[in-house]
Design a protein around this motif. Structure first.
Motif, PDB file in Angstrom:
ATOM      1  N   CYS A  37     -14.678   0.351 -33.168  1.00  0.00           N
ATOM      2  CA  CYS A  37     -13.442   0.636 -33.902  1.00  0.00           C
ATOM      3  C   CYS A  37     -12.754  -0.665 -34.312  1.00  0.00           C
ATOM      4  CB  CYS A  37     -12.504   1.493 -33.058  1.00  0.00           C
ATOM      5  SG  CYS A  37     -13.106   3.168 -32.755  1.00  0.00           S
ATOM      6  N   ILE A  38     -12.733  -1.628 -33.418  1.00  0.00           N
ATOM      7  CA  ILE A  38     -12.133  -2.935 -33.722  1.00  0.00           C
ATOM      8  C   ILE A  38     -12.958  -3.668 -34.773  1.00  0.00           C
ATOM      9  CG2 ILE A  38     -11.635  -5.208 -32.747  1.00  0.00           C
ATOM     10  CD1 ILE A  38     -11.083  -3.638 -30.060  1.00  0.00           C
ATOM     11  N   GLN A  39     -14.276  -3.606 -34.669  1.00  0.00           N
ATOM     12  CA  GLN A  39     -15.134  -4.231 -35.671  1.00  0.00           C
ATOM     13  C   GLN A  39     -14.917  -3.609 -37.042  1.00  0.00           C
ATOM     14  OE1 GLN A  39     -18.822  -3.477 -33.612  1.00  0.00           O
ATOM     15  NE2 GLN A  39     -19.062  -5.619 -33.011  1.00  0.00           N
ATOM     16  N   SER A  40     -14.806  -2.278 -37.079  1.00  0.00           N
ATOM     17  CA  SER A  40     -14.576  -1.590 -38.350  1.00  0.00           C
ATOM     18  C   SER A  40     -13.248  -2.012 -38.960  1.00  0.00           C
ATOM     19  CB  SER A  40     -14.590  -0.073 -38.130  1.00  0.00           C
ATOM     20  OG  SER A  40     -14.284   0.614 -39.313  1.00  0.00           O
ATOM     21  N   ALA A  66     -10.056  -6.553 -28.161  1.00  0.00           N
ATOM     22  CA  ALA A  66     -10.098  -7.442 -29.329  1.00  0.00           C
ATOM     23  C   ALA A  66     -10.101  -8.903 -28.891  1.00  0.00           C
ATOM     24  CB  ALA A  66      -8.917  -7.153 -30.251  1.00  0.00           C
ATOM     25  N   ARG A  67      -9.287  -9.226 -27.872  1.00  0.00           N
ATOM     26  CA  ARG A  67      -9.294 -10.608 -27.351  1.00  0.00           C
ATOM     27  C   ARG A  67     -10.644 -10.941 -26.742  1.00  0.00           C
ATOM     28  NH1 ARG A  67      -3.977  -9.115 -25.664  1.00  0.00           N
ATOM     29  NH2 ARG A  67      -4.762  -8.615 -23.579  1.00  0.00           N
ATOM     30  N   GLN A  68     -11.219  -9.973 -26.019  1.00  0.00           N
ATOM     31  CA  GLN A  68     -12.522 -10.196 -25.397  1.00  0.00           C
ATOM     32  C   GLN A  68     -13.595 -10.438 -26.451  1.00  0.00           C
ATOM     33  OE1 GLN A  68     -13.393  -7.114 -22.570  1.00  0.00           O
ATOM     34  NE2 GLN A  68     -15.290  -8.037 -21.856  1.00  0.00           N
ATOM     35  N   ASP A 104     -12.926 -11.671 -29.358  1.00  0.00           N
ATOM     36  CA  ASP A 104     -12.430 -12.771 -30.183  1.00  0.00           C
ATOM     37  C   ASP A 104     -12.314 -12.352 -31.645  1.00  0.00           C
ATOM     38  OD1 ASP A 104     -11.422 -15.322 -30.615  1.00  0.00           O
ATOM     39  OD2 ASP A 104     -13.395 -16.205 -30.986  1.00  0.00           O
ATOM     40  N   LEU A 105     -11.727 -11.161 -31.854  1.00  0.00           N
ATOM     41  CA  LEU A 105     -11.513 -10.634 -33.196  1.00  0.00           C
ATOM     42  C   LEU A 105     -10.016 -10.412 -33.420  1.00  0.00           C
ATOM     43  CD1 LEU A 105     -14.386  -7.984 -33.467  1.00  0.00           C
ATOM     44  CD2 LEU A 105     -14.277 -10.211 -34.596  1.00  0.00           C
ATOM     45  N   PRO A 106      -9.499 -10.784 -34.580  1.00  0.00           N
ATOM     46  CA  PRO A 106      -8.076 -10.564 -34.857  1.00  0.00           C
ATOM     47  C   PRO A 106      -7.787  -9.082 -35.038  1.00  0.00           C
ATOM     48  CG  PRO A 106      -9.193 -11.372 -36.808  1.00  0.00           C
ATOM     49  CD  PRO A 106     -10.201 -11.439 -35.697  1.00  0.00           C
ATOM     50  N   LEU A 107      -6.633  -8.630 -34.553  1.00  0.00           N
ATOM     51  CA  LEU A 107      -6.270  -7.222 -34.675  1.00  0.00           C
ATOM     52  C   LEU A 107      -4.758  -7.091 -34.642  1.00  0.00           C
ATOM     53  CD1 LEU A 107      -7.427  -4.312 -34.838  1.00  0.00           C
ATOM     54  CD2 LEU A 107      -7.129  -4.197 -32.350  1.00  0.00           C
ATOM     55  N   ASN A 108      -4.204  -6.529 -35.690  1.00  0.00           N
ATOM     56  CA  ASN A 108      -2.773  -6.255 -35.770  1.00  0.00           C
ATOM     57  C   ASN A 108      -2.563  -4.758 -35.589  1.00  0.00           C
ATOM     58  OD1 ASN A 108      -1.732  -8.998 -36.744  1.00  0.00           O
ATOM     59  ND2 ASN A 108      -3.328  -8.537 -38.247  1.00  0.00           N
ATOM     60  N   LEU A 109      -1.953  -4.387 -34.474  1.00  0.00           N
ATOM     61  CA  LEU A 109      -1.748  -2.980 -34.169  1.00  0.00           C
ATOM     62  C   LEU A 109      -0.395  -2.495 -34.674  1.00  0.00           C
ATOM     63  CD1 LEU A 109      -3.103  -2.365 -30.547  1.00  0.00           C
ATOM     64  CD2 LEU A 109      -4.230  -1.958 -32.729  1.00  0.00           C
ATOM     65  N   HIS A 110      -0.391  -1.277 -35.210  1.00  0.00           N
ATOM     66  CA  HIS A 110       0.836  -0.625 -35.661  1.00  0.00           C
ATOM     67  C   HIS A 110       0.851   0.761 -35.035  1.00  0.00           C
ATOM     68  CE1 HIS A 110       1.002  -3.776 -38.783  1.00  0.00           C
ATOM     69  NE2 HIS A 110      -0.303  -3.537 -38.911  1.00  0.00           N
ATOM     70  N   GLU A 111       1.840   1.054 -34.221  1.00  0.00           N
ATOM     71  CA  GLU A 111       1.900   2.359 -33.572  1.00  0.00           C
ATOM     72  C   GLU A 111       2.418   3.398 -34.555  1.00  0.00           C
ATOM     73  OE1 GLU A 111       3.521   2.678 -29.706  1.00  0.00           O
ATOM     74  OE2 GLU A 111       2.365   0.991 -28.905  1.00  0.00           O
ATOM     75  N   LYS A 167     -19.132  -7.468 -25.334  1.00  0.00           N
ATOM     76  CA  LYS A 167     -19.956  -8.665 -25.500  1.00  0.00           C
ATOM     77  C   LYS A 167     -20.146  -9.084 -26.949  1.00  0.00           C
ATOM     78  CE  LYS A 167     -22.453  -7.777 -21.187  1.00  0.00           C
ATOM     79  NZ  LYS A 167     -23.749  -7.449 -20.560  1.00  0.00           N
ATOM     80  N   GLY A 168     -19.695  -8.269 -27.886  1.00  0.00           N
ATOM     81  CA  GLY A 168     -19.811  -8.636 -29.299  1.00  0.00           C
ATOM     82  C   GLY A 168     -21.160  -8.349 -29.910  1.00  0.00           C
ATOM     83  N   HIS A 169     -22.024  -7.592 -29.209  1.00  0.00           N
ATOM     84  CA  HIS A 169     -23.367  -7.326 -29.730  1.00  0.00           C
ATOM     85  C   HIS A 169     -23.511  -5.923 -30.309  1.00  0.00           C
ATOM     86  CE1 HIS A 169     -24.406 -11.099 -28.018  1.00  0.00           C
ATOM     87  NE2 HIS A 169     -24.405 -10.684 -26.759  1.00  0.00           N
ATOM     88  N   ALA A 170     -22.486  -5.086 -30.194  1.00  0.00           N
ATOM     89  CA  ALA A 170     -22.576  -3.721 -30.711  1.00  0.00           C
ATOM     90  C   ALA A 170     -22.580  -3.732 -32.235  1.00  0.00           C
ATOM     91  CB  ALA A 170     -21.410  -2.883 -30.188  1.00  0.00           C
ATOM     92  N   GLU A 171     -23.295  -2.786 -32.808  1.00  0.00           N
ATOM     93  CA  GLU A 171     -23.339  -2.621 -34.264  1.00  0.00           C
ATOM     94  C   GLU A 171     -22.462  -1.432 -34.655  1.00  0.00           C
ATOM     95  OE1 GLU A 171     -24.808  -4.479 -36.467  1.00  0.00           O
ATOM     96  OE2 GLU A 171     -25.965  -5.808 -35.154  1.00  0.00           O
ATOM     97  N   HIS A 172     -21.707  -1.584 -35.734  1.00  0.00           N
ATOM     98  CA  HIS A 172     -20.813  -0.494 -36.119  1.00  0.00           C
ATOM     99  C   HIS A 172     -21.242   0.184 -37.423  1.00  0.00           C
ATOM    100  CE1 HIS A 172     -19.192  -3.883 -38.421  1.00  0.00           C
ATOM    101  NE2 HIS A 172     -18.506  -3.037 -39.163  1.00  0.00           N
TER     102      HIS A 172
END
Length: 326
Positions: free
Chosen positions: A23-26, A48-50, A52-59, A304-309
């Motif tokens: 979901c974060i990768q997408s 997202a920190r784990q 190392d991907l930027p993510l701006n959350l909006h509730e 681990k950053g190895h998942a494919e989306h």
């Protein structure tokens, strides 16, 4: 006035698996739909920190297209701290709550379609919650009398007459009435959700060589063939029952819109060989649109950053197309 973008709700699945990851990768890319994610905001920030991907959350629910590196989240709180790759029965109710809220939101018209990340059936059952899969849960939640699980990979579509059953229970579950209901749902779903005017379906036999005229089992003669004939009498284009070992050759598949397999591991190994990681799981027969990824929770890859989306992107694209066809 341009049409409003489809409103898609996305569940993040088993928190210890790769559901949050994909979901974060997408979310790193923009999407031309109003995409609302259900999950724990703290979990998503931490993952997202784990990664190392930027993510701006909006509730709150999305009210327009999603910008890259942004995510609109309807919060659902974890029941216990979560470590990537480590299952915890305490979070099973969290997974169920997400699914219930997402399905109910679709039923109320708040969303146009539901897309699901993978869940872990074992840990949900270990927590004392009976759960055989998304398909069965959503059928009950939506009060749908007959649902059909279908996976697609490009032009190949494989639907299932039975889903998550032990193999020894499959013959008993196959009745003429059930097969006729499944075929009717499959026909209607292909027409209404995929704009196929008059679908052509290949129906597999249950036994080797489709029973060899009764010498290798009578299910074809007593159950499957009569169900096929009854549906042909209603105008459905059906070929079968066919031997499963030769039904998937290109000559047989030419012109076919779907294959109906009798049980889970009869049809899905072929489809997943053809398109694993890019295939989509679709539930037909629901009053809502629902699609999902074609893979499991992959605990060993979580965080681990190895998942494919790619399968999630395919599920989103398919859901959008189904909404527009419907």
């Amino acid at each position: 006035m341009p049409a409003a973008p489809p409103r898609i709700v996305l569940t993040t699945g088993e928190p210890a698996g790769i559901g949050p990851d994909i979901c974060i990768q997408s979310a790193q890319s923009a999407h031309a739909v109003a995409l609302t994610v259900l999950g724990d905001p703290d979990l998503l920030r931490a993952r997202a920190r784990q990664l190392d991907l930027p993510l701006n959350l909006h509730e709150g629910a999305a009210d327009g297209p999603q910008a890259a590196r942004h995510m609109h989240v309807l919060p659902v709180n974890l029941r216990a701290d979560c470590t990537a790759g480590r299952l915890d029965q305490a979070n099973a109710p969290y997974v169920i709550e997400m699914l219930a809220l997402a399905a109910d939101g679709c039923l109320k018209g708040e969303f146009d379609a539901l897309v699901t990340a993978p869940v872990h059936k074992g840990v949900i059952n270990d927590a004392g919650i009976p759960f055989t899969g998304h398909t069965e849960f959503l059928a009950e939640r939506c009060h749908a009398p007959q649902c059909v699980m279908m996976l697609s990979a490009g032009s190949l579509r494989v639907a299932l007459a039975t889903t998550h059953l032990p193999l020894k229970e499959v013959p008993r579950a196959l009745t003429r009435e059930r097969l006729m209901q499944v075929l009717a749902v499959l026909r209607e779903g292909l027409k209404s959700r995929f704009a196929i005017q008059e679908p052509r379906v290949l129906v597999l036999g249950l036994n080797p060589h489709a029973g060899e005229g009764g010498h290798l089992g009578r299910e074809e003669l007593d159950v499957i063939q009569p169900a096929c004939e009854a549906m042909r009498a209603q105008g459905m284009r059906i070929t079968g029952p066919l031997p499963a070992d030769t039904a998937f050759n290109p000559v047989r598949l030419d012109g076919a819109d779907a294959v109906l397999a009798m049980y889970h591991d009869q049809g899905l190994p072929v489809l997943k060989y053809a398109g694993f990681g890019h295939a989509v799981n679709i539930t037909l027969g629901l009053p809502i649109v629902r699609t999902s990824v074609d893979h499991g929770t992959a605990l060993e890859l979580a965080g681990k950053g190895h998942a494919e989306h790619a399968s999630l992107e395919a599920a989103l694209s398919t859901a959008i197309a189904m909404v527009r066809h419907g």
